[in-house]
Design a protein around this motif. Structure first.
Motif, PDB file in Angstrom:
ATOM      1  N   PHE A  30      36.350 104.104  48.612  1.00  0.00           N
ATOM      2  CA  PHE A  30      35.379 103.087  48.203  1.00  0.00           C
ATOM      3  C   PHE A  30      34.356 103.732  47.270  1.00  0.00           C
ATOM      4  N   HIS A  31      33.611 102.887  46.553  1.00  0.00           N
ATOM      5  CA  HIS A  31      32.746 103.344  45.469  1.00  0.00           C
ATOM      6  C   HIS A  31      31.771 104.440  45.894  1.00  0.00           C
ATOM      7  N   GLU A  32      31.126 104.237  47.039  1.00  0.00           N
ATOM      8  CA  GLU A  32      30.108 105.189  47.463  1.00  0.00           C
ATOM      9  C   GLU A  32      30.703 106.580  47.692  1.00  0.00           C
ATOM     10  N   ASN A  33      31.882 106.649  48.287  1.00  0.00           N
ATOM     11  CA  ASN A  33      32.525 107.943  48.509  1.00  0.00           C
ATOM     12  C   ASN A  33      32.996 108.567  47.198  1.00  0.00           C
ATOM     13  N   TYR A  34      33.429 107.731  46.272  1.00  0.00           N
ATOM     14  CA  TYR A  34      33.861 108.235  44.965  1.00  0.00           C
ATOM     15  C   TYR A  34      32.683 108.880  44.231  1.00  0.00           C
ATOM     16  N   ARG A  35      31.518 108.237  44.295  1.00  0.00           N
ATOM     17  CA  ARG A  35      30.346 108.775  43.599  1.00  0.00           C
ATOM     18  C   ARG A  35      29.882 110.103  44.195  1.00  0.00           C
ATOM     19  N   SER A  36      30.034 110.264  45.507  1.00  0.00           N
ATOM     20  CA  SER A  36      29.479 111.441  46.173  1.00  0.00           C
ATOM     21  C   SER A  36      30.520 112.496  46.543  1.00  0.00           C
ATOM     22  N   ASN A  37      31.790 112.293  46.103  1.00  0.00           N
ATOM     23  CA  ASN A  37      32.876 113.217  46.473  1.00  0.00           C
ATOM     24  C   ASN A  37      33.035 113.318  47.991  1.00  0.00           C
ATOM     25  N   GLY A  38      32.933 112.180  48.663  1.00  0.00           N
ATOM     26  CA  GLY A  38      33.078 112.156  50.110  1.00  0.00           C
ATOM     27  C   GLY A  38      34.495 112.466  50.552  1.00  0.00           C
ATOM     28  N   VAL A  39      34.630 113.243  51.609  1.00  0.00           N
ATOM     29  CA  VAL A  39      35.938 113.642  52.145  1.00  0.00           C
ATOM     30  C   VAL A  39      36.075 113.096  53.568  1.00  0.00           C
ATOM     31  N   PRO A  40      37.076 112.261  53.833  1.00  0.00           N
ATOM     32  CA  PRO A  40      37.288 111.763  55.190  1.00  0.00           C
ATOM     33  C   PRO A  40      37.563 112.893  56.182  1.00  0.00           C
ATOM     34  N   THR A  41      37.186 112.657  57.428  1.00  0.00           N
ATOM     35  CA  THR A  41      37.338 113.698  58.453  1.00  0.00           C
ATOM     36  C   THR A  41      38.785 114.033  58.744  1.00  0.00           C
ATOM     37  N   TRP A  42      39.707 113.116  58.447  1.00  0.00           N
ATOM     38  CA  TRP A  42      41.116 113.336  58.780  1.00  0.00           C
ATOM     39  C   TRP A  42      41.945 113.868  57.609  1.00  0.00           C
ATOM     40  N   ASN A  43      41.332 114.110  56.450  1.00  0.00           N
ATOM     41  CA  ASN A  43      42.091 114.696  55.342  1.00  0.00           C
ATOM     42  C   ASN A  43      42.697 116.025  55.765  1.00  0.00           C
ATOM     43  N   THR A  44      43.858 116.349  55.217  1.00  0.00           N
ATOM     44  CA  THR A  44      44.561 117.546  55.665  1.00  0.00           C
ATOM     45  C   THR A  44      44.016 118.833  55.063  1.00  0.00           C
ATOM     46  N   ASN A  45      43.281 118.739  53.925  1.00  0.00           N
ATOM     47  CA  ASN A  45      42.742 119.951  53.317  1.00  0.00           C
ATOM     48  C   ASN A  45      41.503 119.596  52.510  1.00  0.00           C
ATOM     49  N   ARG A  46      40.336 120.108  52.939  1.00  0.00           N
ATOM     50  CA  ARG A  46      39.087 119.734  52.281  1.00  0.00           C
ATOM     51  C   ARG A  46      39.006 120.277  50.851  1.00  0.00           C
ATOM     52  N   ALA A  47      39.376 121.523  50.657  1.00  0.00           N
ATOM     53  CA  ALA A  47      39.299 122.121  49.323  1.00  0.00           C
ATOM     54  C   ALA A  47      40.208 121.383  48.342  1.00  0.00           C
ATOM     55  N   ASP A  48      41.418 121.074  48.769  1.00  0.00           N
ATOM     56  CA  ASP A  48      42.328 120.319  47.912  1.00  0.00           C
ATOM     57  C   ASP A  48      41.780 118.928  47.621  1.00  0.00           C
ATOM     58  N   SER A  49      41.149 118.302  48.613  1.00  0.00           N
ATOM     59  CA  SER A  49      40.564 116.968  48.417  1.00  0.00           C
ATOM     60  C   SER A  49      39.518 116.988  47.317  1.00  0.00           C
ATOM     61  N   LEU A  50      38.631 117.976  47.350  1.00  0.00           N
ATOM     62  CA  LEU A  50      37.580 118.077  46.347  1.00  0.00           C
ATOM     63  C   LEU A  50      38.149 118.396  44.972  1.00  0.00           C
ATOM     64  N   ALA A  51      39.148 119.270  44.922  1.00  0.00           N
ATOM     65  CA  ALA A  51      39.787 119.602  43.640  1.00  0.00           C
ATOM     66  C   ALA A  51      40.477 118.379  43.052  1.00  0.00           C
ATOM     67  N   SER A  52      41.112 117.583  43.902  1.00  0.00           N
ATOM     68  CA  SER A  52      41.805 116.385  43.424  1.00  0.00           C
ATOM     69  C   SER A  52      40.814 115.333  42.928  1.00  0.00           C
ATOM     70  N   LEU A  53      39.702 115.172  43.643  1.00  0.00           N
ATOM     71  CA  LEU A  53      38.666 114.257  43.168  1.00  0.00           C
ATOM     72  C   LEU A  53      38.128 114.690  41.812  1.00  0.00           C
ATOM     73  N   ASP A  54      37.918 115.979  41.636  1.00  0.00           N
ATOM     74  CA  ASP A  54      37.430 116.500  40.360  1.00  0.00           C
ATOM     75  C   ASP A  54      38.441 116.235  39.249  1.00  0.00           C
ATOM     76  N   ARG A  55      39.709 116.482  39.529  1.00  0.00           N
ATOM     77  CA  ARG A  55      40.742 116.240  38.528  1.00  0.00           C
ATOM     78  C   ARG A  55      40.829 114.753  38.182  1.00  0.00           C
ATOM     79  N   PHE A  56      40.832 113.916  39.206  1.00  0.00           N
ATOM     80  CA  PHE A  56      40.940 112.476  38.997  1.00  0.00           C
ATOM     81  C   PHE A  56      39.791 111.970  38.125  1.00  0.00           C
TER      82      PHE A  56
END
Length: 274
Positions: free
Chosen positions: A217-243
């Motif tokens: 959702f928009h708010e998480n997109y703006r703040s690079n929010g990572v859900p608690t159940w994601n399998t890898n936090r570092a990969d999540s942040l890198a993917s958000l940056d790439r996207f």
């Protein structure tokens, strides 16, 4: 004479390319979602949304490329739950004369239940799924952190492709779905190990980016929010940056698949954006 022939060939190729690009279209399908706002506290591992509620939606998408089709995600199952879609994907597609056997590819952003609920209705399609997600789905033993019953139900949805169906374990940076550069599955791991997003290049609307669940959702997109159940936090942040950089560089329309505020970015089905 040779120069003239080369110029003519180049012009014809340009015309063909333009015609082909204009033949790509994108539509949104309703694939369920909770009818009321729900807590999204668990969508941030930094306690950002402790008091926030959002009525999330489950979206699927149909890409038409000439006479070929890609179905992107298959939404929630028809299980009678509050999140179940009111109309099945099969019945929605029937409105435009498309049968399950007409779907050439089913692309899965990731293996979660709200993206694979109606997958088994398209057993003749080639399944495109991140290689690491496929490994998780087909593991011989229930992976750590999975409920055994839920895992068995999830695996059953993939049964048409286990050992016999048309399957591609997608790896690498991108997968050119139709071979013409118009639709690309992008590597965006972190939410799950093999998570993918989708880039669709339309002649009139321009580039469109479908998030999968790189964000919800928009708010998480703006703040690079990572859900608690994601399998890898570092990969999540890198993917958000790439996207985010892809969206900026391509001036793309970003469609967050779970955010109801993005539904209006595409025309209401059965209309297509082109």
């Amino acid at each position: 004479m040779r120069t003239t022939r080369l110029l003519l060939a180049t012009a014809l190729l340009g015309l063909c390319g333009a015609a082909h690009a204009a033949d790509v279209a994108l539509a949104r399908l309703d694939c369920g979602g909770p009818r009321e706002a729900v807590s999204v506290a668990a969508f941030s591992d930094t306690f950002e949304h402790e008091n926030r509620k959002i009525a999330l939606t489950y979206s699927c998408y149909l890409v038409r490329n000439g006479d070929r089709y890609l179905l992107w995600d298959t939404g929630n199952a028809l299980d009678g739950s509050d999140a179940a879609p009111k109309v099945s994907l099969v019945d929605q597609l029937a409105r435009i004369g498309v049968k399950p056997a007409d779907i050439d590819f089913v692309g899965i952003s990731h293996y979660h239940d709200d993206h694979t609920g109606q997958l088994a209705q398209f057993p003749d399609a080639t399944l495109l799924i991140g290689a690491n997600d496929w490994n998780a789905v087909t593991a011989s033993e229930t992976p750590a952190g999975f409920d055994p019953k839920q895992y068995a139900e999830r695996r059953a949805r993939f049964a048409p492709w286990i050992g016999r169906g048309k399957l591609e374990r997608v790896s690498g940076d991108r997968r050119d779905v139709f071979g013409d550069g118009s639709v690309l599955m992008l590597d965006l791991p972190g939410h799950t190990p093999g998570h993918r997003g989708l880039l669709v290049k339309l002649a009139k609307k321009g580039n469109v980016l479908l998030t999968g669940d790189v964000t919800h959702f928009h708010e998480n997109y703006r703040s690079n929010g990572v859900p608690t159940w994601n399998t890898n936090r570092a990969d999540s942040l890198a993917s958000l940056d790439r996207f985010r950089k892809i969206a900026e560089n391509l001036k793309a329309t970003v469609i967050i698949q779970h955010d109801p505020r993005d539904i209006g970015k595409l025309p209401a089905f059965p209309a297509f954006a082109d």
